[in-house]
Structure formats: C-alpha cells, structure tokens
Design a protein around this motif. Sequence first.
Motif, short mmCIF file in Angstrom:
data_model
loop_
_atom_site.label_atom_id
_atom_site.label_comp_id
_atom_site.label_asym_id
_atom_site.label_seq_id
_atom_site.Cartn_x
_atom_site.Cartn_y
_atom_site.Cartn_z
N HIS A 721 0.80 -1.23 0.00
CA HIS A 721 0.00 0.00 0.00
C HIS A 721 0.83 1.26 0.00
N HIS A 789 -2.81 -12.70 -0.55
CA HIS A 789 -2.67 -12.54 0.91
C HIS A 789 -3.75 -13.31 1.65
N TYR A 813 2.17 -13.04 13.31
CA TYR A 813 0.85 -12.42 13.46
C TYR A 813 0.28 -12.02 12.13
N HIS B 449 -0.88 -9.37 9.53
CA HIS B 449 -2.07 -9.44 8.68
C HIS B 449 -2.99 -8.26 8.97
N VAL B 452 -1.72 -5.07 7.32
CA VAL B 452 -1.83 -5.11 5.85
C VAL B 452 -3.29 -4.93 5.44
N VAL B 453 -4.16 -5.65 6.12
CA VAL B 453 -5.57 -5.61 5.76
C VAL B 453 -6.17 -4.24 6.08
N ARG B 455 -4.70 -1.32 6.26
CA ARG B 455 -4.26 -0.31 5.29
C ARG B 455 -4.99 -0.48 3.97
N GLY B 456 -5.16 -1.76 3.58
CA GLY B 456 -5.84 -2.01 2.32
C GLY B 456 -7.27 -1.52 2.33
#
Lengths: 813, 533
Positions: A721, A789, A813, B449, B452-453, B455-456
């Motif tokens: 991102h 992902h 994590y 995770h 990442v998620v 932010r997505g």
Amino acid sequence: MPQHALHEEERVTEHEFGLIGSGINVYEQDDVVEGVARWLGSPEEVMDLISNGEIETTIGISRGGTTTFMAPALASGIAGLITLQGAPESHLGILSREFGIPCVMSVTFTEGVQTDRGEIIPADGTRIRLEISDPSSGRVLGVRAAGPPATEIAPDTAAAPQTEDAAGEPGELAEGSDASGIAALLARYRGKTPPGSEGDRVFRTGLRTDVLELAEDSLRRPALTPDETDDMIAYGGWNVWDVLGSRATEGESGLIPRQEYETIAAVEQFNSYPAMFELITEAVGADGVIELAGTARREIGTKANMLHAWCCCMPLFTGRGITIGLDYCSPSHRADELARALQFPRRLYRGLWGEDGPMFSSMRGYQAPLLEGSDWLTRFRDEAVWLDDPDRKQFFMKFNASTQLLAFLLHFDNRLGVGDSGPYPTEDGGFLIVRDHFLHDTVYHWFDIAEGMPHAITQAMYFRPPAGMEVTVNDLSTVFTKPASYMPHLAGMAVYARDSWDTPVADIRRVEEHEMEALTAQTQDKTMRLYNRIAAMSRRDRIMAGVQNYVVDFLLPWLRLAGVWEKAVERGLYEIAPVTSDSYYKLTDANLAAELLPRVLIAGEGFVATQDEQVAGGTVSVDDGDDLLSPTALEPHFPALHALAMRGMISDAPADAATLEAAGLVASTPSGYMLTPRGHSVHSELMARERESIDSSALSAVYERFLAANGPMKAACARWHAYGEGSEAQFEIIAELAECVERIQPALRRSAELIPRFAPYIPRLQDALAKAEAGEHEYVVSPRVDSVHTVWMEIHEDYLQTLDRSREAEGSY
Amino acid sequence: MPATPDMRHTYSLSDAPGPDRDLLGGKGAGLVEMVSLRLPVPPAFIITTACGREYLRERRLPDDLLAELRQRIAELEVASGRRFGDAQAPMLVSVRSGAPVSMPGMMDTVLNVGLTAQAVDALARETGDEAFAVGCWERLLEGFATVVRGVSRGVVEDALMDLPACQDAVEASRARSAALVAVIEAASGAVFSEPEGQLLEAIEAVFASWDSRRAKAYRQHKGISDDIGTAVVVQLMVFGNRGESSGSGVAFTRDPSTGTTGAYGDFLFTAQGEEVVSGEHDTLPLSALEERLPSVAGELRAVFSILERDTCDLCDVEFTVEQGKLWILQTRPGQRSGRAAVRIATAFVHEGLIDVEEALARVTDEQLTAAQAPVFAEEPPEDVVIARGLPASPGAAVGMAALDPDRACRLQEDGHDVILVRPTTSPADLPGVLSAVGVVTGRGGRTSHAAVVARGLGRPAVCGVGDVRIAPDGLSATLGQATIREGDELSVDGDRGIVSLGRWPVAPAHDADPSLARFLQWRAERTAGVSAS
C-alpha cells in the motif's frame, strides 16, 4: 445460439428450455406453468411487483417459505412461486394450495446469478417453466443461454471440492445426507422415533404412567405426580417435533421475524401461564375448565378450539426448554408449579373430546371431528352450495384463500387465525372439514384495520377426494392430506359469519354469495393495507406484536369464557416478565438462536425431565439426541465447517448449509455464512480427531518450508500500500509474491499428500497470483477477495490449527 | 569511456564517469552517486550494460572479461583486507542485477558468492558464530541453485523436505546445505563451482535473466525496449550479524507516515537487513543506536542530511553496521503516506529546498485525498489512554469495542460503528475487520495481517499494543492495565498509535494540520492563477 434469445419471446422454442433447478413440489398439476422470473427479497419488492401490473405473468422467487411475506403476491394472482427454503407443510405451502398457485419449494438452482448471500437463482427476466406433474418433485426449466452458464460459480472452485461427500443431489438434501446426524434428527425424533401414528405408538410404550389417558378422576387431582409430569414433558417433545419438526426448515420470512417472537413468547408463557391457569381454575373449578373446552363441540367461529387447548400445554415445555437452554433455570426449577399447570390443558382436552380417552389428536390417528353429534352437521348439509360449476368453485376457493390470508397476516403469520376440525366422513365417501377464519377482534391494536369484518368466518367444506386420499387434522387444528393437494376436490361449501366472539350461537348467520364477494374484496384491501403497515414497523415492533399475539391469544378464549378476561389484563396479561425482556436480546441474536433452538426443540434437549435423569427412564435419556450431533456423526460436514473456520465468513452458501443451520452449527447473516459458537467447538473437536490420525511430524517438516517463505511474503505484502497504483514497485512486489508462491508449492503438494484438503490451496494461490499479475490488483492483498494474501493467510492458519500451534508461541501475526 | 585501456567492461565506484544510468544501470549509478557524496558505501564494481548487451548477442561472456574481473576483485581484496576464495579469511561478494530502468522479474541477487565448504568453518571460527557462517553458506547455495543454475523450486524444496527432522538449528542448516549441493550438482549435471566459477556463473545468470518470462512481460506491458540490457553490480558483502557492535537498519530521513522532521527507522543489533524488514522481529527505534553506538549514530545523521540536501526529497536508507563501521547499502526516494507527503513537501518549501510549484507536483491526488482524512483534534489526556502501539494504518476512528469477529459483525449489522480489539488476527477475524471502522491488535507490526488488511481497507489501526487478553465470555478484555468491555466507546488514533476511552472529537485534517492548510491554499492560488491567465 444467440444470447439475445432471452429477450425475444417469439424465438424461444421448446428445445431452448433446459432444467435449471429442482425442489419439492407443493402443488400438483399436469399443465406446465410458464412465466418470467423475479426475485422477491423484501416487502418493497413484493409491493413493487404488484403495482407494475405484471404479476400474472411472473414467477416469484423468495428465500423463505412463510406466507405473509408473499401474501400480496398470492392475493394478486402471481403465476407461480419458487422458494429456496421451506417445506410443503409450511404456511406458504398450505396457502399456495388454497390459492391454487403452483409452488415449488426448497429449490436448488444449478445455474443463474447469485443473490447477495450467494444463492444461485435465475436472473430477473429469465423465462422459466415449472413442471409440477410429479407429486413430490418439481422441476424448474429455464431458457438457457448458449455458451457457458451465466453463473460464475464453477463447480471446482472455492469450497466446492470439499462438497462431494457432504451433500446429496440438489433438492434432496434431507434424504441425500443420510449419513449425517441432522438428517436423522429430522427424519426421526432424537434419531429414534418416527413421526405420525407409528411414532405415537412407539413413544407411548416407553412412558411409565397413563397420564396421557384422560380419565375423570385423574383430572380432579390438583397436580400431576413427578413421573406423570415427566412423561408429559417427554411426550410433548415428540409431539412438538411431530407437528413442528417439518416446519424447522420452513425458512425465513421477509416480513415477520416469526421464530424470534415465538421463542420469546414461549419464555413468557412458561413464566406467566401457570398463574393464569390458576386464575381461570379458581373462577370455574376443574370441571368448569373441562366445560370451557366443550364449546368446541357445540359452536363454530370460536377460538375455543383444539389449537388453543394445545397452546396451553406445549409452551410450558418449549418455553421451559428455552429457559433452561439459556441457563435461566435448571430442569427441576418450578417442577411443582408445572405439575399443577399441566392439569389445565389436560382438562381442556378432556372437554374437547367430551369423553375419557387419549389426550392429543396425535394419539387419535389425527382425527378431530369435534362437532360430530351436534346439529351443525345437519345444518351444513342442508345449506351447502354445490360447486359443479367451475367458475363458482373458483369463486369459493378464492374466498377461502383470501380470508385465510388475512387471518394469517392478522395473527402475524401464525395459525391462531385458522382452525379446522374434522374430517367428518360423508355418505358419498368424501369428507367434510369445518374451518374457521378469525378476521376481527378488539384485543390487538393492529386489528383496527379489520374493523367491520366478522369476528369469524366459518366454512363447511365438502370434498370428493380421489380414492385413497388420507385426511388428518393435527393438534394445531390444521388439515393435511396425502397427496397434499385437496382444494381441487372441493365439491360443496356452506359459509357462516359470527360477528363478534360472543355473538350467540343462534345469531350465527349464513353468508350469501353476494356478501362473500364483498368480503373477498374487503379482505384483499385490508390484507394489502396491513401488509404495508407491518412492512413499515421496526423489527422490534414486529417481534413484540408477535409476542403479544402469542401470549394473549393462547389464553384468550378460555379467559373470556371463564369471565376473567379483565382480571387477567389487570394481572399483567399484556406485560412481560424481566426474564422475557432479557431473553429478547438472546433469542433475536441469530447466532445464539441458531445454536440453541435446534438443540432444544428439534433434538429434544429442552424436554428434559424435572427429576433426576436416572429416574426419568430410558426413553428420555438426554444423550440420544446428542449422539446424533456428535463429532462422529458430523464428520461428513467437516470440510464445510473447516472452510468456515478458516475464513470466518463465506458469502456463498456451503453445500450443506441447510443441514448445518438446522444443527445450529452455522448461522447465515446478511453478509454471509459463519460458524456459531457451537459450530466452532464442534470444529475444534473434529480438528483434534484429525490430529490423532495424521503424521504431524511429517507435516511439521513441510510446514518449516512454508514458514521459510512466510517472512518474505509478509514483508512484500506490507509494502504494497505504500506505492501508487501502477508503480514499478508494485510490479516488484508482485514478482516477489510470485516467487513466494512458487516456493511453497512443493510444501503444499506434500501437505496435500498428508491431508487432502490442502490440495485446493495450490490452484487458489495460482489463480490469485495470475489475476494479480494480469493487473487485477485487488488480488494482491485485499481481504474482500481470494487474494494472494487472503489465501496465504488461510493456509498459514490451517497449518497452525492442524498442528495445534498458536500464533503467539510462533510469533507470527 | 573505460578508465584504463584494458578495462573495457567494468568500472569501480570511484572511476566511473558519473552516475550514468544507461551505462551503469540504476543500481550502479546510485552507488556511484553515493560515493560522490562521500557516503560510506561498501566497495563495488559494475559490469556495464554494454557488456550485458554483448552477452545477449553472443550468448557468452566476452573473452576479455575474466582478466578484468580478476583485477577488480583484487581491488576489492585490497579494500577489505581479505582474499576471494581464501579458506581462512574469505572475501564474499554479492552479485546483483541493475538495469537502467527498474525491471521486476529479473534475477535480483546472489549473496555470499565466494564461500566454500572449507571456508565456512573458518568463517565460523573467525566470527565465533557458527550459525552465522552456516547461514551464509546455505544462503549462497539456495540462491545458486534456483537463480543461477535454474533448478526448479520444486526440486529444491522436495530435497529439503526429505531431510530427517533435526532439532539443532546449525545442524539442520548444514544438512540443508549438503542437500542443496547435491541438488545443484544432480539437477544441473555440473559440480558446484569454486569461487571464481561462482562469480562468472552468477554474472552470466544476471545477464541472461533479462530475457526471463516475467521481465519480458513487464517490458511489454511498459513499452520498454528489449535492447537495453542490464548491468551487474558486484559488491563486497558486509555483515550486520558479526557481534554486538554490528547490526542492520532501515531508516527514513523523516517520518514517512506523519512527515515529522527527524529520522525515523528500525534497527536490530546482530542482524542482517532482511530480518529488519521481515516483520518477524521486534525492532528497535534509531535511538537505540544512539545509546549504544553514538559515533555511528552521528555519522548516520550526517548521511541523512547529505542525502536530503542532495535529492531534495525524503530518502529511504538501508544500512548495516559491521563491527562498529557504518555501511550505506542503498538509498531511494522514500514511500510516504498522504499526510507525510503534504507535510514534507511544505517543509521542504520552507527549508528552501524546493519551490511551491515543485511541492504541488510532488503530492499526488491520491495522497492529498488521504491527507484530508479526519484526525483527532489533539492527543487525548493521559488518563483515558489505554494503549499505545504502532500507528499501522492512519486515520481517526470512533466506535464501540467488539472483542470477537462475530460480535463485531452483529454490532455492525445493528448499525453501530465498531472497533475490533483482538490479541492477534487470523483469517477468521477478517469478517470482523471488514465490519469495523477501526482495529486494535495486541501483537504484530507493520507486516502483520491486521496491518496489511487495515491499510488495504483504509481502516485506522493501531497494532502491537502489548498483551490483549479476552475474557472467556468474549465480553471483556484487558489491554495492559486497562480493562474494557464490549460496547465501550473507544477512539483509535491511527496517526499517533493511541487507543483511548471515550469519543474524542474528530477534526477536519486541515484544522489540525497547518501544513495541509497551507498546501491547500497554495493549490487554490495556483488554480486561480491558472484560470485567471
């Protein structure tokens, strides 16, 4: 083949129709019905369909099998109905037969588009046909586009590889999954006792007392013995399952949250009814209670009927079961009170039959000709209109269907507004059913809409059935026949009106055809208005109105006849207890309810004896039902449960969704399917079993290689991102992901050799990567799709759970 | 033009004719630039793109390259005081690709070229760190097998998974190395090379990877000519894991998420660079370096200052400290959040590094939109702060706490804004994250995770707040000292990394951030100017 054939009717030829779905046929007829498919997901969509004037050429498709949601469509003459859930015994099944509207229920479509929950249905506007000549199975044919089916669901993607051993053919779920405990629970009570008279006989041989044989002397005792109480509870479990079990798969209503209000009301009834029974009994005495129910043998247009007698018995059991299930009380709680309270329905039933003998209709071969011996049967015969003229018959059928629909809707989609008695055999070899439709009263505020309607309409309906038709009237005062469709055999009818509940019997009047015509029109108008009003109510208001209807109506005829109505209102008939209020939040929680109710009501767990289980005896052992929900029995469902456990929520219905929902393991929400708490614990147990049978050291070695690639993979995803769409860095990241995906394939292949369910991860990862590489960048990390992902995370979780490792211990994590 | 007549194909960092990307490739030019700024860069030499093109034409390395390489290696040996191929104090190099344009899909890097089986033991003795030495060896062999010899991942991984289980990490690594040598030799039918052979094979593999499937696809997609070819950088390996005064770090010259002035980064003592970025370790802030190795920290600050002044931009710097000596491995323009982009651009204008026009050009529309996401007007008072963690995804979120994903979904369906609080996140939590307006996790950093998620999805998130313990009934949880219950109002500050009790006022970003206000004003003025003319 041209795609646009779909839109050009004249080009549709026979051979272009192909089988696109099948389900349970509710309405048998030789003619094929054709129309345009239209999904009906909300009351607004139903109203919209009616106002656009195309209803008579439309075949509506709805999710659930409840009546009132579809009421306006039925009343407006929709061409046909298809439901994705539900059984022929449901209200909608009954009503579609009454209206003569073809209906196929619990249909599974093999092609089409997806609903918001991932169910497959034909697209709106598709021309479809219903083939309903087979009494049990209905087929849906659709105009198929050339080329591949419109659906994007290919049988080999996503969870599909896991479904092979889990479910049978579409539309045959219950039969196809014989291996499963749930199917067994629906086929036989607690997996043992069959439905119907056979079940009644089997079950009663296991009882220790003759409490179900009503005899004068036992009715005068103030209370039952503990053994008698427990026998009644035990039989009640079977009886509830027998009359309602098939309805467990009725499906949901787009209009009225029925399950919610029924269960909340049951909690209230268990709580408050014993005192109300005392109030009535104090007023009229034990013999007086018997006398109250004698009304059913003398009068028509009265709610003092079998259904209302049954309703003074079963909520004590179901409400108790739910109350125990919610941990509000223990099985022995209020046992003494229960032993007294149960005398009340026993006395009522004794009054219904007018003689000593078996209590429930289920013990009497489901025959309830209560008016036998009264003058009414003669009067009906004299006043009946014979319906040899098809138009006239149609008119009478429409009257019946319209008034019944309003009765259902006024009573929030339950059966309190309808009461059948019979069958009464006739000399010509046919039978008579006497049916009340209750259309007005003053005790519910929303009944203002029905102002001016008679309190009750009574129809004496004469049938000339084909040879061999079986006719039954169960404890819910509802007629069922085999085969199911009996309205076509209507031969004659006499119609009466009782303007108020207390209109003297002598003043009950015959309704002539011109008044019937007016009533039909009024009924349709009122149905529409009430439908709109309910649609505008908040969910809580709908639920609480339903609770009020249940709590008040079950007692209503008995309180009035005993002259204690006002007193009951003073004592809080319209109030609800704190425990009931509290239960609202639990029973309206779909997850919790989905876990609790099947266990309590279908598996029979809620019908636990008041005494020590040892004393209660073999037939009532609590464990039998549990065995059928045991890990062994549930093993066929492991793939579906596992997929849900891994992903949290899946928008497409798992293949065995209906079964898993019935078992309380899976709940469906507007956004998708998820495991209930019980589903999670069953899944954990199944995982633990699996662990015993696999070579975990071999899997650990393989997992090490997965972990070797896990760090680089996560580092790459974390950078995603930070970069702009289309930047070089994003290409770099995708290249890195490709490398990671390549790296773990050998590990996945080996894992799949050890545990086959790892195999589908390889194509899923490759698909995600291919899409990401082709520029569909949401397939890199988006949690909304099966991205690299998403799949990777699932694989990691699967390893962790399979090997019983924790993220904390591993530090990933 | 080569520096000496006999040096046709290579340049050292100091004798290159300026940072010429076409000749030296992007990576090589970057190193030359750094050297010209007097940054401490590990010694290296570059094989030109011209040589690369020649290779692609002839499909073999030029005959006169070997002699040149030997001379360049000798130069590195002088600089390092070690010898390439020596069994006692071996000099190791990395071989990297470096095209004039970034070229995803090309062979990237082979590390530790020059190591041999005998030298591993010497390296272990020399460093007193056997794990480090065998790790280097395994690393070389793995890269060599897959990228140089082109042995498929499947064959490699299969061989590794066939090994018997081994608890001892060093023994396991040795076993894997032995298996890798066997795989390399069996699959490619050629013995594993001695150091010089390793080097030549690696260079050839880099050149050849220009024509890999992925690289070709990328060039086609981007409309890049197939004729450019790539350069190769051969650089002395430096090690951040050689003892306690060694380490590796990744730093930004300013905070890339907030834009705050002052260096910002992660450091790990006794570690290689990839351990810092993997997210599998709890890294230290740069201040840790300040405490333990103050002179290195000072030197690093000077480097940051030079870089910013030279590039007039935020820089992202990879560095290694080897036994107290700072080495800058790579620098590039730093990726930044929308808020940081605005703040840094305005700050650079005020520092006189760029003009307003340039500042406006530097912030993309996407970044500006992100920068305008609402923020908390101010930091909440300390007594309501219940946790602090990594600001993993920026923005301000206010809602009621939910402690499990099912409950989060329910509450959301009932129309509530939900803050999902979890110890860690697994896939089963995803529906909960999707239902939530903000996310808090106990464990995990930027690569977790959850981060990442979040932010997505553009959900504010604070990760790694410490122990989060959920009560068995799922209705309450402890975060450090604090206890929260489902339904409690929480404010999640994804910019500051703060979780607080209550609903704190959210303000438009330009009210809380003068830089943004100024930037928007500039933008408005320019738009007005453009339309006026």
